[in-house]
Design a protein around this motif. Structure first.
Motif, PDB file in Angstrom:
ATOM      1  N   UNK A   9      -6.924   1.271   3.289  1.00  0.00           N
ATOM      2  CA  UNK A   9      -6.329  -0.074   3.401  1.00  0.00           C
ATOM      3  C   UNK A   9      -7.166  -0.617   4.407  1.00  0.00           C
ATOM      4  N   UNK A  10      -7.336  -1.912   3.852  1.00  0.00           N
ATOM      5  CA  UNK A  10      -8.293  -2.719   4.826  1.00  0.00           C
ATOM      6  C   UNK A  10      -7.732  -4.327   4.914  1.00  0.00           C
ATOM      7  N   UNK A  35       0.945  -1.177   0.138  1.00  0.00           N
ATOM      8  CA  UNK A  35      -0.141   0.094   0.082  1.00  0.00           C
ATOM      9  C   UNK A  35       0.718   1.343  -0.012  1.00  0.00           C
ATOM     10  N   UNK A  36       2.160   1.088   0.504  1.00  0.00           N
ATOM     11  CA  UNK A  36       3.032   2.109   0.732  1.00  0.00           C
ATOM     12  C   UNK A  36       3.508   2.691  -0.664  1.00  0.00           C
ATOM     13  N   UNK A  37       3.969   1.574  -1.415  1.00  0.00           N
ATOM     14  CA  UNK A  37       4.193   1.719  -2.738  1.00  0.00           C
ATOM     15  C   UNK A  37       3.170   2.211  -3.641  1.00  0.00           C
ATOM     16  N   UNK A  38       2.106   1.676  -3.524  1.00  0.00           N
ATOM     17  CA  UNK A  38       0.794   2.209  -4.404  1.00  0.00           C
ATOM     18  C   UNK A  38       0.471   3.578  -3.993  1.00  0.00           C
ATOM     19  N   UNK A  39       0.383   3.928  -2.978  1.00  0.00           N
ATOM     20  CA  UNK A  39      -0.156   5.282  -2.397  1.00  0.00           C
ATOM     21  C   UNK A  39       0.844   6.250  -2.714  1.00  0.00           C
ATOM     22  N   UNK A  59      -3.202   4.123   5.964  1.00  0.00           N
ATOM     23  CA  UNK A  59      -3.288   4.464   4.698  1.00  0.00           C
ATOM     24  C   UNK A  59      -3.034   5.765   4.584  1.00  0.00           C
ATOM     25  N   UNK A  60      -2.741   6.490   3.314  1.00  0.00           N
ATOM     26  CA  UNK A  60      -2.822   7.904   2.994  1.00  0.00           C
ATOM     27  C   UNK A  60      -4.341   8.323   3.209  1.00  0.00           C
TER      28      UNK A  60
END
Length: 266
Positions: free
Chosen positions: A123-124, A86-90, A117-118
């Motif tokens: 994120x879940x 999620x860190x890469x995606x966001x 999450x951002x």
């Protein structure tokens, strides 16, 4: 998030062994013992884990940057190691939505780290077994919009699901509800380069109650049947778009025995 299942420390778990290979602390003696036994068969175990992780980063970056994907369903998440998917995606797109799924209660304990999450994104975490695709689809469908593309991420997962346990049906069921323009991302260990050592590793896993299905390049390729493979197709881990960065150094002749691929659902 559901359940408060006790953590089974009587037998090794792939997520915790992976954590040990990556230098994490969220594992037990039973996990370390088996990981060390695997290192005796292949001393590149730690590099394999790091290369696999780096591929996930490159693939996620490509999906966000080039393919414009904004939704991710990651199954077999494992114990959080930064940067996570999620860190890469966001980082690429702040409004990206990520659903993580794993069956090990220890991952549930660390779900808070997965859920940072951002503000614009989401994120879940769902605690479920990969062999419960209907449940995963139902739960994820409440969080993700299946009318828009989703990247289905199966990183270092399918080699723990033998054909007789319905590995191909599992992938089909997970892909079925996803919109056209969705992507499938797979990384998978192979026995092609060291059949003897691989056979010993499979026996070791089996003795601990963990199935291991080491597939060839063609067999890994079958998971992408009906999909449009992204260049360079099914390739060795370190050879998938190294220009995207984070290729882990591997010693001379230290081949990392795993295949990876990314493909688009037409």
């Amino acid at each position: 998030m559901t359940g408060h299942d006790p953590i089974d420390t009587s037998r090794p778990h792939p997520a915790r062994m992976y954590d040990w290979f990556l230098g994490g602390k969220d594992n037990y003696p039973v996990d370390e013992e088996m990981a060390r036994q695997l290192l005796e068969l292949n001393p590149l175990g730690r590099e394999m884990a790091k290369c696999n992780r780096a591929f996930m980063h490159r693939a996620t970056r490509w999906l966000g940057d080039t393919a414009g994907v904004r939704q991710y369903l990651d199954i077999g998440t494992g114990i959080p190691t930064e940067p996570n998917l999620h860190q890469i995606a966001q980082e690429v797109a702040a409004d990206s939505r990520v659903v993580y799924t794993d069956n090990d209660p220890i991952v549930l304990r660390h779900a808070e780290a997965l859920l940072r999450s951002s503000p614009e994104g989401l994120t879940e975490y769902i605690q479920a077994d990969a062999r419960e695709p209907d449940r995963i689809v139902e739960q994820a469908g409440k969080i993700l919009d299946f009318d828009k593309p989703v990247a289905l991420s199966l990183i270092a997962l399918l080699h723990f699901v033998p054909d007789e346990d319905g590995a191909h049906e599992l992938v089909r069921k997970l892909l079925e509800p996803l919109a056209s323009g969705s992507y499938l991302v797979i990384s998978h260990v192979t026995g092609d380069y060291d059949p003897e050592g691989s056979e010993k590793a499979a026996e070791l896993y089996k003795a601990k109650g963990v199935p291991l299905a080491l597939r060839s390049r063609d067999e890994v390729g079958h998971f992408f049947d009906g999909l449009e493979l992204v260049d360079p197709g099914v390739s060795l881990v370190a050879e998938w778009r190294p220009e995207l960065g984070e290729v882990v150094f591997v010693p001379d002749n230290g081949l990392i025995p795993g295949f990876v691929g990314v493909a688009r659902k037409p």
